[in-house]
Design an enzyme around this catalytic site. Structure first.
Site, PDB file in Angstrom:
ATOM      1  N   TRP A   1     -22.600  62.758  36.979  1.00 22.55           N
ATOM      2  CA  TRP A   1     -22.339  62.205  38.306  1.00 22.55           C
ATOM      3  C   TRP A   1     -21.752  63.219  39.267  1.00 22.55           C
ATOM      4  O   TRP A   1     -22.110  63.251  40.446  1.00 22.55           O
ATOM      5  CB  TRP A   1     -21.463  60.958  38.188  1.00 22.55           C
ATOM      6  CG  TRP A   1     -22.169  59.885  37.436  1.00 22.55           C
ATOM      7  CD1 TRP A   1     -21.828  59.358  36.230  1.00 22.55           C
ATOM      8  CD2 TRP A   1     -23.393  59.228  37.826  1.00 22.55           C
ATOM      9  NE1 TRP A   1     -22.756  58.415  35.832  1.00 22.55           N
ATOM     10  CE2 TRP A   1     -23.718  58.314  36.790  1.00 22.55           C
ATOM     11  CE3 TRP A   1     -24.233  59.326  38.926  1.00 22.55           C
ATOM     12  CZ2 TRP A   1     -24.849  57.504  36.841  1.00 22.55           C
ATOM     13  CZ3 TRP A   1     -25.371  58.525  38.981  1.00 22.55           C
ATOM     14  CH2 TRP A   1     -25.662  57.621  37.947  1.00 22.55           C
TER      15      TRP A   1
ATOM     16  N   LYS B   1     -18.203  48.300  37.320  1.00 25.86           N
ATOM     17  CA  LYS B   1     -17.652  48.649  36.011  1.00 25.86           C
ATOM     18  C   LYS B   1     -16.285  48.004  35.780  1.00 25.86           C
ATOM     19  O   LYS B   1     -16.087  47.300  34.811  1.00 25.86           O
ATOM     20  CB  LYS B   1     -17.575  50.173  35.866  1.00 25.86           C
ATOM     21  CG  LYS B   1     -18.927  50.855  36.057  1.00 25.86           C
ATOM     22  CD  LYS B   1     -18.811  52.358  36.062  1.00 25.86           C
ATOM     23  CE  LYS B   1     -20.108  53.035  36.466  1.00 25.86           C
ATOM     24  NZ  LYS B   1     -21.225  52.772  35.554  1.00 25.86           N
TER      25      LYS B   1
ATOM     26  N   ASP C   1     -14.003  60.492  42.525  1.00 30.11           N
ATOM     27  CA  ASP C   1     -14.866  59.375  42.149  1.00 30.11           C
ATOM     28  C   ASP C   1     -14.231  58.708  40.935  1.00 30.11           C
ATOM     29  O   ASP C   1     -14.214  59.277  39.841  1.00 30.11           O
ATOM     30  CB  ASP C   1     -16.268  59.892  41.826  1.00 30.11           C
ATOM     31  CG  ASP C   1     -17.220  58.790  41.363  1.00 30.11           C
ATOM     32  OD1 ASP C   1     -16.786  57.629  41.203  1.00 30.11           O
ATOM     33  OD2 ASP C   1     -18.408  59.091  41.140  1.00 30.11           O
TER      34      ASP C   1
END
Length: 386
Positions: A124, A217, A193
């Site tokens: 990511w 999540k 993040d």
């Protein structure tokens, strides 16, 4: 009931029906498990929210009722994370992937030469850096990693003191690498993040310029993206920045510049209430430590039957990848393992296609008891096949 499948008789014939939610242990990496009490409340309010005669899905985002939903969610999040008053909370769209563009579009102007620093420790953060290259000069602050199993030593970082910001991913869901410290960059704002580990541990928000997180999540359901950003970083957007990604415009409009992902925000509010009523972030952190230790203990004491590829000092508490049958994994054993978990009504344990193997995602809603069942299954499987 056999293997979690209920059967009913219809027209003289036996027909399978869906497995009850309570029968399934959900280790999916995202979208992921939401606590059953949250889902039950959402179910009861689906058709008739607080006796309005209609549900949130049908509610105007300009209505007083929906604005109250937004404000309550912001209040609970600010309390749970101890977010200082000089930070804005935005509920946006596009997921963390959308923020890979939004961050440079809003912040690169903080640097005279549109330069930003990136730490790349997994899938990511690598994608975030690649996207940012479209808008400015991106500096990977460390030697390129051959594989994503570690965090480069801080003494190898070549930080630019004039960078607009330093960006990193606090927990890599695909690779299982988690920062157990907050990077330091002097006066350069830190952008993190935290899509997969937000609200699973205490965070000193004041150390960050901004925190971004997709909801699917640990926060709620897919559709809404959380941005927590310091006031002084708002209002520096590039002229090319689309309105929907413009932090200043969205902050000025209380995240309601355009129709927001209203139901996802509502569900986020329910999850925040659940965390608050379950002891808050400290309680989640204690549970997270217990859960991850249950699995890592089995791996570490398996004499190599189970193998975690990640360095000890940066193993994720949230996404735990491992191989079965040795460091490279035994494909037959891993297939058998996944079949065994399926028989035990465990879902979502197959590793990401780019990594392979097994991955257990232990988000807040996954219980200690459910994690213990996985640990027990791992022990039993090892005894049968080692």
């Amino acid at each position: 009931m056999k293997n979690g499948v209920h059967k009913t008789v219809q027209n003289g014939q036996t027909a399978p029906t869906k497995t009850e939610k309570s029968d399934v242990i959900n280790f999916n990496p995202g979208p992921a498990k939401i606590d059953a009490s949250v889902m039950a409340k959402a179910q009861t309010e689906l058709l008739n929210y607080r006796n309005l005669g209609f549900g949130v899905l049908e509610m105007s985002h300009r209505s007083a009722e929906f604005i109250d939903i937004v404000e309550q969610a912001k209040t609970n999040l600010r309390e749970l994370m101890k977010i200082p008053d000089n930070y804005k909370i935005l509920f946006l769209q596009g997921g963390a992937t959308g923020q890979f563009s939004a961050v440079p579009l809003n912040l690169l102007n903080l640097s005279s030469d549109a330069t930003a620093d990136y730490i790349v420790t997994g899938t990511w953060s690598a994608k975030a850096a690649k996207e940012a290259e479209k808008f400015g000069n991106i500096n990977i602050v460390h030697p390129k990693l051959k594989k994503y199993t570690s965090i480069p030593a801080e003494e190898t970082w070549q930080l630019n003191p004039n960078a607009a910001y330093l960006y990193y991913c606090d927990n890599e869901t695909v690779n299982g690498v988690e920062f157990h410290f907050a990077p330091q960059a002097g006066n350069v704002p830190i952008i993190a993040d935290m899509s997969s580990n937000i609200l699973s541990k205490p965070v000193d928000v004041s150390k960050f310029g901004a925190i971004i997180a997709g909801a699917q999540k640990n926060i709620g359901c897919a559709g809404v993206t959380l941005v927590i950003i310091r006031d002084d970083l708002i209002g520096h957007q590039l002229k090319e920045c689309p309105a929907v990604l413009d932090y200043k415009l969205q902050a000025d409009m209380n995240s309601l510049y355009n129709t927001p992902p209203s139901y996802s925000i509502y569900l986020t509010g329910l999850v925040l209430e659940w965390i608050k009523n379950s002891g808050g972030v400290m309680s989640m952190a204690k549970r997270s430590a217990i859960k991850s230790q249950l699995i890592y203990s089995v791996i570490n004491n398996s004499n190599g039957f189970y193998h975690c590829m990640i360095d000890d000092d940066c193993r994720s508490r949230i996404n735990l990848p491992f191989r079965v049958g040795g460091p490279g994994g035994d494909q037959e054993l891993e297939s058998l393992f996944l079949e065994r978990t399926k028989q035990a009504n465990m879902v979502g344990l197959k590793g990401h296609r780019s990594v392979g193997g097994i991955r257990a995602s232990l988000y807040n809603a996954v219980t200690i008891e459910e994690t213990q069942k996985l640990a027990d299954l791992m022990l039993a499987f090892q005894q049968e096949h080692a």
